[in-house]
Design an enzyme around this catalytic site. Structure first.
Site, mmCIF file in Angstrom:
data_model
loop_
_atom_site.group_PDB
_atom_site.id
_atom_site.type_symbol
_atom_site.label_atom_id
_atom_site.label_comp_id
_atom_site.label_asym_id
_atom_site.label_seq_id
_atom_site.Cartn_x
_atom_site.Cartn_y
_atom_site.Cartn_z
ATOM 1 N N ALA A 16 36.253 32.067 141.722
ATOM 2 C CA ALA A 16 37.579 31.344 141.524
ATOM 3 C C ALA A 16 37.480 30.109 142.196
ATOM 4 O O ALA A 16 38.710 29.211 142.112
ATOM 5 C CB ALA A 16 38.900 32.289 141.867
ATOM 6 N N VAL A 61 28.906 38.044 145.007
ATOM 7 C CA VAL A 61 29.171 39.418 144.404
ATOM 8 C C VAL A 61 27.921 40.213 144.239
ATOM 9 O O VAL A 61 28.100 41.289 143.754
ATOM 10 C CB VAL A 61 30.157 38.919 143.023
ATOM 11 C CG1 VAL A 61 31.280 38.404 143.420
ATOM 12 C CG2 VAL A 61 29.260 38.178 142.085
ATOM 13 N N ASN A 87 34.769 37.517 137.522
ATOM 14 C CA ASN A 87 34.317 36.296 136.755
ATOM 15 C C ASN A 87 33.246 35.243 137.224
ATOM 16 O O ASN A 87 32.845 34.507 136.487
ATOM 17 C CB ASN A 87 35.804 35.216 136.874
ATOM 18 C CG ASN A 87 35.526 33.783 136.489
ATOM 19 O OD1 ASN A 87 35.416 33.481 135.356
ATOM 20 N ND2 ASN A 87 35.535 33.029 137.463
ATOM 21 N N SER A 169 30.931 36.864 127.172
ATOM 22 C CA SER A 169 30.685 35.489 126.434
ATOM 23 C C SER A 169 30.230 35.768 125.202
ATOM 24 O O SER A 169 29.568 36.955 124.782
ATOM 25 C CB SER A 169 29.460 34.876 127.261
ATOM 26 O OG SER A 169 29.167 33.797 126.527
ATOM 27 N N TYR A 182 20.871 35.343 130.450
ATOM 28 C CA TYR A 182 22.318 35.397 130.368
ATOM 29 C C TYR A 182 23.023 36.310 129.255
ATOM 30 O O TYR A 182 23.751 36.995 129.538
ATOM 31 C CB TYR A 182 22.512 33.758 130.216
ATOM 32 C CG TYR A 182 24.070 33.625 130.164
ATOM 33 C CD1 TYR A 182 24.820 33.211 131.348
ATOM 34 C CD2 TYR A 182 24.820 33.338 129.202
ATOM 35 C CE1 TYR A 182 26.135 33.070 131.548
ATOM 36 C CE2 TYR A 182 26.270 33.026 128.958
ATOM 37 C CZ TYR A 182 26.845 32.861 130.314
ATOM 38 O OH TYR A 182 28.214 32.569 130.242
ATOM 39 N N ALA A 184 21.696 38.785 127.854
ATOM 40 C CA ALA A 184 21.425 40.394 128.379
ATOM 41 C C ALA A 184 22.316 40.705 129.376
ATOM 42 O O ALA A 184 23.058 41.714 129.050
ATOM 43 C CB ALA A 184 20.067 40.613 128.721
ATOM 44 N N ALA A 185 22.736 39.985 130.156
ATOM 45 C CA ALA A 185 23.625 40.225 131.326
ATOM 46 C C ALA A 185 25.059 40.349 130.610
ATOM 47 O O ALA A 185 25.851 41.202 130.944
ATOM 48 C CB ALA A 185 23.755 39.164 132.491
ATOM 49 N N LYS A 186 25.332 39.314 129.747
ATOM 50 C CA LYS A 186 26.958 39.350 129.159
ATOM 51 C C LYS A 186 26.796 40.543 128.242
ATOM 52 O O LYS A 186 28.077 41.091 128.015
ATOM 53 C CB LYS A 186 27.007 38.099 128.514
ATOM 54 C CG LYS A 186 27.310 36.895 129.601
ATOM 55 C CD LYS A 186 28.317 37.214 130.430
ATOM 56 C CE LYS A 186 28.747 35.982 131.124
ATOM 57 N NZ LYS A 186 29.716 36.309 132.443
ATOM 58 N N ILE A 215 33.729 26.272 126.559
ATOM 59 C CA ILE A 215 34.625 25.839 127.543
ATOM 60 C C ILE A 215 34.272 24.619 128.308
ATOM 61 O O ILE A 215 33.262 24.825 129.138
ATOM 62 C CB ILE A 215 35.591 26.863 128.299
ATOM 63 C CG1 ILE A 215 35.461 28.255 127.370
ATOM 64 C CG2 ILE A 215 36.726 26.337 128.674
ATOM 65 C CD1 ILE A 215 36.482 28.232 125.996
HETATM 66 N N1 LIG Z 1 32.217 27.610 130.526
HETATM 67 C C1 LIG Z 1 31.836 28.503 129.675
HETATM 68 O O1 LIG Z 1 31.603 27.829 128.422
HETATM 69 C C2 LIG Z 1 31.897 29.724 129.532
HETATM 70 C C3 LIG Z 1 31.714 30.701 128.426
HETATM 71 C C4 LIG Z 1 31.648 31.862 128.373
HETATM 72 C C5 LIG Z 1 31.492 32.683 129.590
HETATM 73 N N2 LIG Z 1 31.630 31.995 130.629
HETATM 74 C C6 LIG Z 1 31.612 32.666 131.852
HETATM 75 O O2 LIG Z 1 32.925 32.503 132.622
HETATM 76 C C7 LIG Z 1 32.606 32.709 134.047
HETATM 77 C C8 LIG Z 1 33.178 31.449 134.840
HETATM 78 O O3 LIG Z 1 32.493 30.195 134.397
HETATM 79 P P1 LIG Z 1 32.897 28.896 134.703
HETATM 80 O O4 LIG Z 1 32.631 28.012 133.373
HETATM 81 O O5 LIG Z 1 34.214 28.725 135.040
HETATM 82 O O6 LIG Z 1 31.771 28.629 135.765
HETATM 83 P P2 LIG Z 1 31.720 27.418 136.862
HETATM 84 O O7 LIG Z 1 30.431 27.137 137.170
HETATM 85 O O8 LIG Z 1 32.609 26.317 136.629
HETATM 86 O O9 LIG Z 1 32.212 28.291 138.062
HETATM 87 C C9 LIG Z 1 31.721 29.611 138.292
HETATM 88 C C10 LIG Z 1 32.248 29.963 139.904
HETATM 89 O O10 LIG Z 1 31.249 31.008 140.250
HETATM 90 C C11 LIG Z 1 30.914 30.980 141.618
HETATM 91 N N3 LIG Z 1 29.860 31.759 141.699
HETATM 92 C C12 LIG Z 1 28.554 31.642 141.182
HETATM 93 N N4 LIG Z 1 27.831 32.867 141.870
HETATM 94 C C13 LIG Z 1 28.729 33.519 142.704
HETATM 95 C C14 LIG Z 1 28.276 34.705 143.342
HETATM 96 N N5 LIG Z 1 27.094 35.215 143.461
HETATM 97 N N6 LIG Z 1 29.376 35.240 144.017
HETATM 98 C C15 LIG Z 1 30.819 34.613 144.107
HETATM 99 N N7 LIG Z 1 30.760 33.378 143.356
HETATM 100 C C16 LIG Z 1 29.913 32.857 142.525
HETATM 101 C C17 LIG Z 1 30.512 29.424 141.642
HETATM 102 O O11 LIG Z 1 30.485 29.015 143.137
HETATM 103 C C18 LIG Z 1 31.447 28.835 141.051
HETATM 104 O O12 LIG Z 1 32.555 28.358 141.769
HETATM 105 C C19 LIG Z 1 31.247 33.038 134.248
HETATM 106 O O13 LIG Z 1 31.168 34.291 134.207
HETATM 107 C C20 LIG Z 1 30.404 32.485 132.770
HETATM 108 O O14 LIG Z 1 29.533 33.189 132.632
HETATM 109 C C21 LIG Z 1 31.829 30.694 130.640
#
Ligand SMILES: NC(=O)c1ccc[n+]([C@@H]2O[C@H](COP(=O)([O-])OP(=O)(O)OC[C@H]3O[C@@H](n4cnc5c(N)ncnc54)[C@H](O)[C@@H]3O)[C@@H](O)[C@H]2O)c1
Length: 275
Positions: A16, A61, A87, A169, A182, A184-186, A215
């Protein structure tokens, strides 16, 4: 006194310090929740925590011991947990060189496609993916979601109440070229969500997933050449904003969603239509 939709709830959001997680922290706070901001990055987590009057908790995490320690602290200092948002995520786990070279191939292929073909550039991503990169992707998303859910449930079971939101996702449903690890994980996270929802319903705990489309966050900042193709494939013709996901999370976390469990809510501008 805050009488918002999440008034009095304690919410831990992983990853976050930025992007979607940070925006969820802001909206959850606005709706009255107490916020626990997890991330790998201390300074950025502290900045978000300060903004929302919450607490920063640094932990990877994907590290089972670190997660156990973090939730131990949550139990001791906050006396329980009402909302967990799994997240934290990464989009690419390869070397910067592989990432750059892959982005170039993607851009080249997109240009060939937009020009009407033929497609002569091949992505060849999976054959170059190392064991380590595969495991890191699965580790952050799937291990992370499992480890955090397991520890959160120890607190929620004791209350016989709670809500877990897992970040999927559209890549987990529609698929995406050059992102097999990615995707597969999602997809795994969506299956985990449905199973856990059935398991913990007797405890009054709800488990749902969000499956965002594209996004605008740091994660998608490197998408430039493919951006017009993605926008053209999205009926709404644009990328989403972090708020498009944050408000969906507020809904799932609130009592308004009290009959909703095991579901995947997909704010995606129409990119992928299911069910
Ligand atoms: N942005 C998009 O288009 C999109 C679309 C679908 C899903 N998502 C998912 O939404 C979530 C958030 O994405 P976002 O776009 O805000 O990404 P982002 O890169 O802006 O933020 C992700 C945050 O997660 C933290 N992080 C990464 N690995 C970590 C770990 N092992 N432990 C703790 N924190 C960790 C990072 O330091 C970062 O602050 C992710 O799971 C991503 O896969 C994003």
């Amino acid at each position: 006194m805050n009488t918002g939709r999440l008034a009095g709830k304690r919410a831990l959001i992983t990853g976050a310090a930025a992007g979607l997680g940070a925006q969820m922290a802001r909206r959850f706070h606005q709706e009255g929740a107490e916020i626990l901001v997890n991330d790998l990055r201390l300074e950025d987590a502290e900045a978000v925590a300060k903004e929302v009057g919450g607490t920063a908790l640094v932990a990877d995490v994907s590290d089972s011991d670190a997660v156990r320690e973090m939730f131990g602290r949550v139990g001791r200092e906050f006396g329980g947990l009402d909302i967990l948002v799994n997240n934290a995520g990464i989009a690419f786990s390869g070397s910067p060189e592989l990432s750059e070279s892959f982005n170039q191939r993607l851009a080249q292929q997109a240009q060939e496609g937009m020009a009407g073909g033929p497609i002569e550039t091949h992505l060849d991503f999976t054959v170059e993916l190392s064991d380590e990169d595969w495991r890191r992707m699965i580790g952050v998303h799937m291990d992370g979601t499992f480890f955090c859910s397991r520890e959160a449930l120890k607190l929620m079971n004791a209350q016989n109440s709670g809500c877990i939101i897992n970040m999927g996702s559209i890549m987990g449903t529609a698929g995406g070229a050059g992102a097999a690890h990615y995707c597969a994980a999602k997809a795994g996270i969506l299956g985990f969500t449905r199973s856990l929802a059935r398991e913990v319903v007797s405890r009054g705990i709800r488990v749902n997933a969000l499956a965002p489309g594209f996004i605008d966050t740091d994660m998608t900042a490197s998408i430039d050449a493919a951006r017009p193709v993605i926008e053209a494939s999205t009926p709404m013709g644009r990328f989403g904003e972090p708020d498009d996901i944050a408000w969906a999370a507020v809904y799932l976390a609130s009592d308004e969603a009290k009959f909703v469990t095991g579901q995947t809510l997909s704010p995606n501008g129409g990119y992928y239509m299911s069910q």
